[in-house]
Design a protein around this motif. Structure first.
Motif, short mmCIF file in Angstrom:
data_model
loop_
_atom_site.label_atom_id
_atom_site.label_comp_id
_atom_site.label_asym_id
_atom_site.label_seq_id
_atom_site.Cartn_x
_atom_site.Cartn_y
_atom_site.Cartn_z
N GLU A 87 67.47 59.90 58.28
CA GLU A 87 66.21 59.60 57.63
C GLU A 87 66.41 58.68 56.42
O GLU A 87 65.60 57.78 56.19
CB GLU A 87 65.49 60.88 57.25
N CYS A 144 68.52 56.42 56.16
CA CYS A 144 68.83 55.08 56.69
C CYS A 144 67.72 54.55 57.59
O CYS A 144 67.91 53.56 58.31
CB CYS A 144 70.14 55.12 57.44
N ASN A 145 66.56 55.22 57.55
CA ASN A 145 65.38 54.80 58.31
C ASN A 145 65.53 54.86 59.82
O ASN A 145 64.89 54.09 60.54
CB ASN A 145 64.91 53.40 57.87
N TYR A 146 66.38 55.74 60.31
CA TYR A 146 66.45 56.02 61.74
C TYR A 146 65.46 57.12 62.05
O TYR A 146 65.20 57.99 61.22
CB TYR A 146 67.84 56.51 62.15
N VAL A 147 64.92 57.10 63.25
CA VAL A 147 64.08 58.20 63.74
C VAL A 147 65.00 59.09 64.57
O VAL A 147 65.49 58.65 65.62
CB VAL A 147 62.90 57.67 64.58
N GLN A 162 71.20 53.61 68.95
CA GLN A 162 69.75 53.58 68.93
C GLN A 162 69.22 53.04 70.24
O GLN A 162 69.71 52.03 70.76
CB GLN A 162 69.25 52.72 67.77
#
Length: 67
Positions: free
Chosen positions: A22, A24-27, A60
Motif C-alpha cells: 500500500e 508503494c501504491n500497489y493494490v 503485477q
C-alpha cells in the motif's frame, strides 16, 4: 535493508507485506508476492512482516492482449 525487485530498500520500521504494498501504491489483490524465493498466499500478506535481509519480488498483473 530488504531487496525488492532487485533494488535495495531501507525500511524505517518493520512492516507487513500489505503495508509495504500500500505504501508503494500497489493494490494487494492485483499482485503476486514472492518472499525469499517462495510465493506467499495473499491471505498471509497482513501477518507476514518484512525483515532485514528479505528478498521480495512483486509481480503485477497487466491487462491487454487479444482473443
Amino acid at each position: 535493508m530488504i531487496t525488492v525487485n532487485g533494488e535495495s530498500r531501507t525500511l524505517e520500521k518493520p512492516v507487513t507485506v500489505t503495508e509495504y504494498l500500500e505504501a508503494c501504491n500497489y493494490v494487494p489483490v492485483q499482485v503476486v508476492v514472492e518472499l525469499n524465493e517462495e510465493i506467499i498466499k495473499r491471505e498471509t500478506y497482513d501477518t507476514t512482516v518484512l525483515k532485514d535481509g528479505d528478498v521480495v519480488e512483486i509481480l503485477q498483473f497487466m491487462g491487454g492482449g487479444s482473443c
